[in-house]
Design an enzyme around this catalytic site. Structure first.
Site, short mmCIF file in Angstrom:
data_model
loop_
_atom_site.label_atom_id
_atom_site.label_comp_id
_atom_site.label_asym_id
_atom_site.label_seq_id
_atom_site.Cartn_x
_atom_site.Cartn_y
_atom_site.Cartn_z
N THR A 1 0.87 -1.16 0.00
CA THR A 1 0.00 0.00 0.00
C THR A 1 0.91 1.21 0.00
O THR A 1 1.88 1.26 0.74
CB THR A 1 -0.96 -0.04 1.21
OG1 THR A 1 -1.58 1.22 1.33
CG2 THR A 1 -0.29 -0.36 2.51
N LYS B 1 -8.49 21.91 8.74
CA LYS B 1 -8.67 22.43 10.09
C LYS B 1 -8.79 23.95 10.02
O LYS B 1 -7.82 24.64 9.79
CB LYS B 1 -7.49 22.01 10.96
CG LYS B 1 -7.91 21.71 12.36
CD LYS B 1 -6.89 20.87 13.08
CE LYS B 1 -7.45 20.50 14.45
NZ LYS B 1 -6.51 19.77 15.25
N GLU C 1 -4.92 -3.08 4.19
CA GLU C 1 -4.55 -3.68 5.48
C GLU C 1 -5.67 -4.54 6.06
O GLU C 1 -5.49 -5.20 7.07
CB GLU C 1 -4.21 -2.57 6.49
CG GLU C 1 -2.91 -1.84 6.24
CD GLU C 1 -3.08 -0.63 5.33
OE1 GLU C 1 -4.03 -0.60 4.53
OE2 GLU C 1 -2.26 0.29 5.42
N TRP D 1 -12.82 20.97 12.50
CA TRP D 1 -12.63 20.15 11.31
C TRP D 1 -13.72 20.38 10.27
O TRP D 1 -14.91 20.41 10.60
CB TRP D 1 -12.66 18.67 11.67
CG TRP D 1 -11.40 18.19 12.34
CD1 TRP D 1 -10.28 18.92 12.55
CD2 TRP D 1 -11.16 16.89 12.87
NE1 TRP D 1 -9.34 18.15 13.18
CE2 TRP D 1 -9.85 16.90 13.40
CE3 TRP D 1 -11.91 15.71 12.95
CZ2 TRP D 1 -9.28 15.78 13.99
CZ3 TRP D 1 -11.35 14.61 13.54
CH2 TRP D 1 -10.04 14.63 14.06
#
Ligand code: AMP
Length: 530
Positions: free
Chosen positions: A172, A428, A318, A433
């Site tokens: 990855t 941000k 993963e 956020w």
């Protein structure tokens, strides 16, 4: 203790045996460089896999050795999937769309000595070859491969493997540092196949004809080469034509495809093709979409024009890769259109076997209230415990027993997940956020926009502010004011992008996702209007 169950190992070999015995006649259709529409059955593939295992043994491949592939989705790649893993070796799939230096690094780090490459990729192999000193044998997938297995006996006694042995390896590509290897084992692959066939995940069945557009070098084509043979469905592989709307549309119609799997950019391309050619996909029931957040505009067009439900799923290399999938919940049809939309943009509930939690910056667990957003961590039998031979501790595994995904998400009380950002893509602004994914989704719904991406750009007062980068639909001429006006009322006011820039094309990663890294690079000298 007496009276217990048999201790049959959970190996890929058990899928092979089962599929060969009870699903022998199920079909595999492939587009390859040497055949526009190759047809065979599981029986053919597994017979040839035995010949291939004999040929690999004769070529010196031993249990534990890595065997590399640089190949598209087709039946020969499927033969490699089974022969290599079931003989006890490790299939190392390489992504040909990565930069040559990355492929070189990944091949060398994986340690294979033999490479199977598609004939369309030979120019790339020539570029790579000087950097692959350990490569002893190249087999080209075509007549060369046929010669490699020809004359080999089609009898091969698959060894009884330990379910915890490695079966395949996939890298990855992180944004920093080297790509990292994820080493799958038989047990994870088998349990993942069970998990991903469940009705509330992908609902795979023998009646399905499955078009795997997601590449076999991207997280094992989301496990479809294992889960579809497990249930006995038909497999349809687009080979080198996975980015070609005409081929995909023809495969769907002619092979009566019921479910097709790929990233949103592929579906955008297919929808455009269908619109331009006035096509409706009658056989298609579901689109499996993941890899990045799927804009509602794509899901709506599939629903309204083709009568297709988009199974919005989230996962990672993963995680073998399935994490969550959004099957229709009970009572869905009675929901208001707004509530239905709010549901569909979410990535769904975890497959049994995947446990998740969200935490704040201090590692404190956050409630599942559908609003609190935190860093998403997961664990389970098909989640990676560590990266392959990195020589340094993995920051993502700092908390024992958990894997930090790097995604930011909220979770509703019923376990329905919504990814709001990659941690590194989050914007941000004034300490709060802003979800770039939410903004992109909503912006992409503008009738004149084909694609939208949002990145954070530096701002003297707020630290960062969102910049919207958009691709107009062919023939349309959207304006900055028009787009911002359209967003008004659909998003919180302070989320409004500080600027809109129109571009012809948005850069994509090697797995077909919007490349925020490249966008940030492209716009590094960009200054917001005063
Ligand atoms: P990969 O390992 O290349 O498949 O990338 C995994 C990452 O893709 C995840 O960590 C997410 O950031 C992103 N991703 C995958 N599926 C989705 C989805 N449905 N919505 C949003 N992001 C996704």
């Amino acid at each position: 203790m007496h009276g217990l169950m048999m201790d049959t190992p959970l190996t890929i070999t058990t899928i092979l045996r089962h599929a060969e015995r009870v699903n022998a006649a199920s079909e595999i259709v492939s587009v390859t460089a040497d055949a526009p529409r190759h047809r065979c059955t599981y029986a053919d593939v597994f017979r040839r896999a035995r010949q291939l295992a004999n040929a690999l043994t004769a070529a010196g491949v031993r249990p534990g050795d890595r065997v590399a592939t640089l190949a598209w989705n087709d039946y020969r790649h499927l033969e490699l999937y089974y022969a290599v893993s079931c003989m006890g070796a490790v299939l190392h799939t390489l992504n040909p769309r990565l930069f040559a230096e990355q492929i070189t690094y990944i091949f060398n780090h994986g340690g294979a000595r033999i490479l199977f490459a598609d004939q369309t990729l030979l120019p790339l192999v020539e570029i790579l070859r000087p950097g692959l000193p350990a490569l002893e044998r190249l087999v080209v997938l075509g007549p060369d491969y046929e010669a490699f297995i020809a004359g080999q006996p089609d009898r091969y006694d698959w060894p009884e493997l330990d379910e915890r042995e490695a079966s395949s390896l996939c890298y990855t590509s992180g944004t920093t540092g080297h790509p990292k290897g994820v080493l799958y084992n038989h047990r994870a692959t088998l349990l993942h196949s069970y998990g991903s066939t469940l009705v509330d995940t992908l609902a795979l069945s023998r009646r399905d004809s499955v078009l795997a557009v997601v590449p076999m070098f991207h997280a094992n084509a989301w496990g479809l080469p294992y889960s579809v043979p497990m249930v006995g469905g038909k497999l349809v592989f687009p080979g080198p034509k996975m980015g070609d709307g005409a081929t995909l549309a023809a495969l769907i119609a002619e092979e009566q495809v019921t479910i097709a799997a790929g990233v949103p950019t592929v579906w955008q391309l297919l929808l455009n093709y269908a619109r331009e050619h006035d096509l409706v996909f009658h056989s298609l029931e579901r689109i499996l979409v993941g890899g990045s957040a799927c804009p509602l505009s794509i899901m709506n067009e599939f629903r309204d024009r083709h009568g297709v439900w988009c199974v919005h799923a989230w996962g990672m290399t993963e995680m073998t890769p399935l994490g969550t999938a959004n099957a229709k919940p009970p009572g869905y049809d009675a929901l208001s259109p707004v509530a239905q939309d709010a549901f569909r943009v979410r990535q769904g509930r975890p497959a049994f076997g995947v446990e998740m939690k969200i935490v704040d910056d201090a590692g404190r667990e956050l409630p599942w209230d559908g609003a609190s957003a935190g860093l998403l961590k997961v664990r389970g039998p098909w989640v990676c415990r560590d990266y392959y031979h990195t020589g340094e501790p993995s920051a993502a595994h700092a908390e024992p027993g958990w894997f930090a995904t790097g995604d930011v998400a909220n979770i509703a009380p019923d376990g329905t997940l919504q990814i709001t950002d990659r941690a590194k893509d989050v914007i941000k602004s004034g300490g709060e956020w802003i979800s770039s994914i939410d903004l992109e989704n909503i912006a992409a719904g503008h009738p004149d926009l084909l694609q939208a991406a949002v990145i954070g750009v530096p701002h003297p007062k707020w630290d960062e502010r969102p910049l919207l980068i958009a691709v107009p639909r062919p023939g349309a001429t959207p304006t900055r004011e028009g787009v911002l006006g359209w967003l008004e009322g659909r998003i919180a006011k302070w989320w409004t992008p500080d600027d809109v820039v129109f571009v012809e094309k948005i850069p994509l990663t090697a797995t077909g996702k919007i490349s925020k890294v490249e966008l940030r690079q492209q716009f590094r000298d960009y200054r917001l209007p005063a």
